[in-house]
Structures are given as C-alpha cells and as structure tokens.
Design a protein around this motif. Structure first.
Motif, PDB file in Angstrom:
ATOM      1  N   GLY A 170       0.802  -1.221   0.000  1.00 47.98           N
ATOM      2  CA  GLY A 170       0.000   0.000   0.000  1.00 47.98           C
ATOM      3  C   GLY A 170       0.823   1.254   0.000  1.00 47.98           C
ATOM      4  O   GLY A 170       0.334   2.318  -0.342  1.00 47.98           O
ATOM      5  N   SER A 171       2.072   1.151   0.414  1.00 47.44           N
ATOM      6  CA  SER A 171       2.958   2.316   0.426  1.00 47.44           C
ATOM      7  C   SER A 171       4.276   1.953  -0.237  1.00 47.44           C
ATOM      8  O   SER A 171       4.809   0.860  -0.021  1.00 47.44           O
ATOM      9  N   ALA A 172       4.776   2.850  -1.029  1.00 49.12           N
ATOM     10  CA  ALA A 172       6.078   2.650  -1.678  1.00 49.12           C
ATOM     11  C   ALA A 172       6.779   4.002  -1.738  1.00 49.12           C
ATOM     12  O   ALA A 172       6.403   4.879  -2.508  1.00 49.12           O
ATOM     13  N   ILE A 173       7.774   4.181  -0.883  1.00 49.09           N
ATOM     14  CA  ILE A 173       8.423   5.487  -0.744  1.00 49.09           C
ATOM     15  C   ILE A 173       9.911   5.377  -1.018  1.00 49.09           C
ATOM     16  O   ILE A 173      10.584   4.463  -0.521  1.00 49.09           O
ATOM     17  N   ARG A 174      10.415   6.306  -1.788  1.00 51.79           N
ATOM     18  CA  ARG A 174      11.854   6.428  -2.016  1.00 51.79           C
ATOM     19  C   ARG A 174      12.411   7.464  -1.032  1.00 51.79           C
ATOM     20  O   ARG A 174      11.820   8.534  -0.849  1.00 51.79           O
ATOM     21  N   VAL A 175      13.527   7.145  -0.452  1.00 50.32           N
ATOM     22  CA  VAL A 175      14.201   8.064   0.467  1.00 50.32           C
ATOM     23  C   VAL A 175      15.510   8.503  -0.167  1.00 50.32           C
ATOM     24  O   VAL A 175      16.369   7.679  -0.460  1.00 50.32           O
ATOM     25  N   GLU A 176      15.641   9.791  -0.387  1.00 51.63           N
ATOM     26  CA  GLU A 176      16.868  10.343  -0.957  1.00 51.63           C
ATOM     27  C   GLU A 176      17.383  11.439  -0.030  1.00 51.63           C
ATOM     28  O   GLU A 176      16.601  12.217   0.508  1.00 51.63           O
ATOM     29  N   VAL A 177      18.692  11.478   0.139  1.00 50.39           N
ATOM     30  CA  VAL A 177      19.301  12.498   0.991  1.00 50.39           C
ATOM     31  C   VAL A 177      20.473  13.121   0.249  1.00 50.39           C
ATOM     32  O   VAL A 177      21.350  12.412  -0.255  1.00 50.39           O
ATOM     33  N   HIS A 178      20.481  14.433   0.178  1.00 43.30           N
ATOM     34  CA  HIS A 178      21.578  15.158  -0.470  1.00 43.30           C
ATOM     35  C   HIS A 178      21.963  16.348   0.393  1.00 43.30           C
ATOM     36  O   HIS A 178      21.145  17.219   0.675  1.00 43.30           O
ATOM     37  N   ASP A 179      23.210  16.362   0.845  1.00 42.63           N
ATOM     38  CA  ASP A 179      23.708  17.431   1.727  1.00 42.63           C
ATOM     39  C   ASP A 179      22.811  17.609   2.949  1.00 42.63           C
ATOM     40  O   ASP A 179      22.564  18.730   3.402  1.00 42.63           O
ATOM     41  N   GLY A 180      22.317  16.498   3.472  1.00 42.73           N
ATOM     42  CA  GLY A 180      21.508  16.542   4.685  1.00 42.73           C
ATOM     43  C   GLY A 180      20.035  16.826   4.470  1.00 42.73           C
ATOM     44  O   GLY A 180      19.252  16.784   5.417  1.00 42.73           O
ATOM     45  N   VAL A 181      19.645  17.138   3.235  1.00 45.05           N
ATOM     46  CA  VAL A 181      18.242  17.408   2.934  1.00 45.05           C
ATOM     47  C   VAL A 181      17.568  16.099   2.531  1.00 45.05           C
ATOM     48  O   VAL A 181      17.975  15.455   1.560  1.00 45.05           O
ATOM     49  N   VAL A 182      16.552  15.704   3.271  1.00 38.67           N
ATOM     50  CA  VAL A 182      15.850  14.444   3.034  1.00 38.67           C
ATOM     51  C   VAL A 182      14.668  14.683   2.106  1.00 38.67           C
ATOM     52  O   VAL A 182      13.879  15.606   2.314  1.00 38.67           O
ATOM     53  N   ARG A 183      14.527  13.826   1.094  1.00 34.07           N
ATOM     54  CA  ARG A 183      13.388  13.901   0.184  1.00 34.07           C
ATOM     55  C   ARG A 183      12.669  12.560   0.201  1.00 34.07           C
ATOM     56  O   ARG A 183      13.280  11.509  -0.035  1.00 34.07           O
ATOM     57  N   LEU A 184      11.364  12.594   0.496  1.00 30.90           N
ATOM     58  CA  LEU A 184      10.524  11.405   0.458  1.00 30.90           C
ATOM     59  C   LEU A 184       9.594  11.528  -0.738  1.00 30.90           C
ATOM     60  O   LEU A 184       8.860  12.515  -0.863  1.00 30.90           O
ATOM     61  N   ALA A 185       9.601  10.537  -1.599  1.00 34.87           N
ATOM     62  CA  ALA A 185       8.775  10.567  -2.804  1.00 34.87           C
ATOM     63  C   ALA A 185       8.145   9.200  -3.018  1.00 34.87           C
ATOM     64  O   ALA A 185       8.733   8.168  -2.677  1.00 34.87           O
ATOM     65  N   GLY A 186       6.924   9.197  -3.592  1.00 35.12           N
ATOM     66  CA  GLY A 186       6.259   7.942  -3.896  1.00 35.12           C
ATOM     67  C   GLY A 186       4.804   7.945  -3.494  1.00 35.12           C
ATOM     68  O   GLY A 186       4.151   8.996  -3.477  1.00 35.12           O
ATOM     69  N   HIS A 187       4.289   6.753  -3.146  1.00 33.94           N
ATOM     70  CA  HIS A 187       2.876   6.568  -2.817  1.00 33.94           C
ATOM     71  C   HIS A 187       2.733   6.125  -1.370  1.00 33.94           C
ATOM     72  O   HIS A 187       3.506   5.305  -0.883  1.00 33.94           O
ATOM     73  N   VAL A 188       1.729   6.674  -0.695  1.00 31.18           N
ATOM     74  CA  VAL A 188       1.434   6.256   0.677  1.00 31.18           C
ATOM     75  C   VAL A 188      -0.036   5.872   0.777  1.00 31.18           C
ATOM     76  O   VAL A 188      -0.885   6.387   0.059  1.00 31.18           O
ATOM     77  N   ARG A 189      -0.310   4.964   1.685  1.00 27.85           N
ATOM     78  CA  ARG A 189      -1.681   4.503   1.866  1.00 27.85           C
ATOM     79  C   ARG A 189      -2.498   5.494   2.678  1.00 27.85           C
ATOM     80  O   ARG A 189      -3.693   5.661   2.478  1.00 27.85           O
ATOM     81  N   ASP A 190      -1.845   6.175   3.621  1.00 26.74           N
ATOM     82  CA  ASP A 190      -2.570   7.066   4.538  1.00 26.74           C
ATOM     83  C   ASP A 190      -1.849   8.414   4.607  1.00 26.74           C
ATOM     84  O   ASP A 190      -0.816   8.552   5.252  1.00 26.74           O
ATOM     85  N   THR A 191      -2.413   9.416   3.946  1.00 27.60           N
ATOM     86  CA  THR A 191      -1.765  10.726   3.910  1.00 27.60           C
ATOM     87  C   THR A 191      -1.816  11.451   5.254  1.00 27.60           C
ATOM     88  O   THR A 191      -1.071  12.405   5.465  1.00 27.60           O
ATOM     89  N   SER A 192      -2.681  11.015   6.158  1.00 32.97           N
ATOM     90  CA  SER A 192      -2.773  11.690   7.461  1.00 32.97           C
ATOM     91  C   SER A 192      -1.497  11.515   8.273  1.00 32.97           C
ATOM     92  O   SER A 192      -1.260  12.252   9.235  1.00 32.97           O
ATOM     93  N   LEU A 193      -0.667  10.532   7.893  1.00 35.56           N
ATOM     94  CA  LEU A 193       0.578  10.290   8.624  1.00 35.56           C
ATOM     95  C   LEU A 193       1.738  11.147   8.119  1.00 35.56           C
ATOM     96  O   LEU A 193       2.805  11.159   8.727  1.00 35.56           O
ATOM     97  N   ILE A 194       1.513  11.876   7.024  1.00 35.02           N
ATOM     98  CA  ILE A 194       2.606  12.678   6.464  1.00 35.02           C
ATOM     99  C   ILE A 194       3.103  13.762   7.424  1.00 35.02           C
ATOM    100  O   ILE A 194       4.311  13.933   7.580  1.00 35.02           O
TER     101      ILE A 194
END
Length: 235
Positions: free
Chosen positions: A167-191
């Motif tokens: 139900g959720s598939a998230i990519r985690v990328e970090v560049h110079d300490g900046v975290v980027r979360l991208a993809g699909h989540v099952r429950d947006t209330s947890l964002i």
C-alpha cells in the motif's frame, strides 16, 4: 521504532583543562592560552564543579586597569569591578556553574547554551563531578553524518514503521543533509507525523515531500485520492 537520539556523551570532549579555586589570574590566562579555550571549569575536592571562569570574567581587569569609573558605572557594574580586583579563580568564577549531564540530548544542551549565551558547558555526573565538556562546535558534529547514514535511519526507523508495505512505496533520498521522500502512501494523514520525525533525526538539515496518497474508502464506497507536495522551510 527506535530512532537514534545522540546524547551529549556522544560528542563531548573527555579530556578537559580545569583549575582549582586557588589558581591565580596568570595561571588561568596561561592555561586558556595553552589549551586554546575561552573558559575553564573550577573544581574542588576530587573533581566537583563549583564554577566556571571565562574570558569575560578576566577582561574587567584590563578594562578598568587605568580608569577611574564614575559613580554610575560603579553602581551599574559592581560585579565587574569586583572581578577587576580579583586574583584567584574562586574570586573570578561564575558560580554556581551552568552544566549539563552526559545523557542530555543535543537539543537540550543547545537550548541551555542559547538561553545562557555561553559557548560551552561542563558535563557532570549526578554528584556534580566533571566528566567532560561540550561546546557549540561539538553540538554541530551531528551534521557531519553522511547522507547514506541518514537515509538508512529514515528508511529503516521511520518510513518502514509509518508506511509499511503493501500500500505504500516510498523512495528516500538524501543530499547534503536534505531528506526527500517521494512515492505513494496509503494514509496521507501520517505525512505530518513523518515530517516531524524526519526533522528530529540527527543531521537532517531540511525535509522535502513529494507523496501521492490513496486514502481509505469513503462512506459511499469510493476511494479518495490525494497528492501531497510539501517543501519544508526549516526548523
């Protein structure tokens, strides 16, 4: 979920220059010069911290060395004038000392330093015995964590816990300490929860989200879709 929380003991300096109550003015200045520090804990007995003597405590001696302060200055700066005539650590020190504990979080130590406007804190045990010293520079060491290390912690300790498969598939990328979360989540209330937790990870500079969510089925039996794109502006 057991996210890493660094404590003062992880970053503090264990070898510390310190003086006793009876250390003389010149001994204090020499020790600061030798160790390249701007403050020294003052100890008594077997190492209990009773005060701190800093460059600010020493400067009045030079400031008032060849001056005759007026009455207003005398009343306004009684403490500084007293230190101008002091010759030992006991007379010069600020007491009681502002300290921190080895198990204090870096955020707690940072707040103490910021509120008191000091550059370093003696680290003491429950009995007030000196264990080390932590400086502003020490607190910034967490930002030396590698991007890979931060990404692994975010991925294993936060994303896997909040947005498990399926139900959720998230990519985690970090560049110079900046975290980027991208993809699909099952429950947006947890964002928003994820945003707070990611920001709390030691070494994270900022957080950016590009998440598309498929919320739970509505009362009419149809699923509602939501897309969330959030760019954090800092802490």
């Amino acid at each position: 979920m057991h996210a890493t929380l660094h404590s003062v003991s992880d970053v503090m300096t264990h070898t510390v220059a310190a003086v006793g109550r009876k250390a003389t003015f010149k001994e204090i200045v020499q020790l600061m010069q030798d160790w390249k520090v701007s403050a020294l804990p003052v100890l008594e007995g077997e190492g209990r911290v009773v005060g701190v003597v800093s460059e600010a405590d020493l400067l009045p001696k030079e400031e008032f060395r060849d001056s005759d302060p007026d009455r207003y200055t005398q009343l306004r700066r009684l403490s500084d004038l007293a230190k101008a005539g002091a010759i030992t650590a006991e007379e010069l020190m600020t007491s009681p000392a502002l300290t921190t504990r080895p198990d204090a979080t870096l955020a707690q130590a940072a707040r103490t330093m910021a509120h008191a406007k000091v550059k370093r804190l003696p680290v003491v045990t429950e009995l007030g015995m000196l264990e080390g010293i932590v400086s502003r520079a020490d607190l910034l060491k967490v930002f030396l964590r590698s991007d890979d290390e931060i990404a692994e912690e975010v991925r294993l300790e936060l994303v896997a816990y909040l947005f498990p498969m399926p139900g959720s598939a998230i990519r985690v990328e970090v560049h110079d300490g900046v975290v980027r979360l991208a993809g699909h989540v099952r429950d947006t209330s947890l964002i928003p929860v994820a945003a707070r937790l990611v920001r709390a990870v030691e070494g994270v500079v900022d957080v950016d989200f590009d998440l598309e969510g498929h919320d739970s089925v509505t009362a009419s039996g149809h699923s509602s879709a939501a897309t969330v794109a959030e760019s954090s502006t800092g802490f």
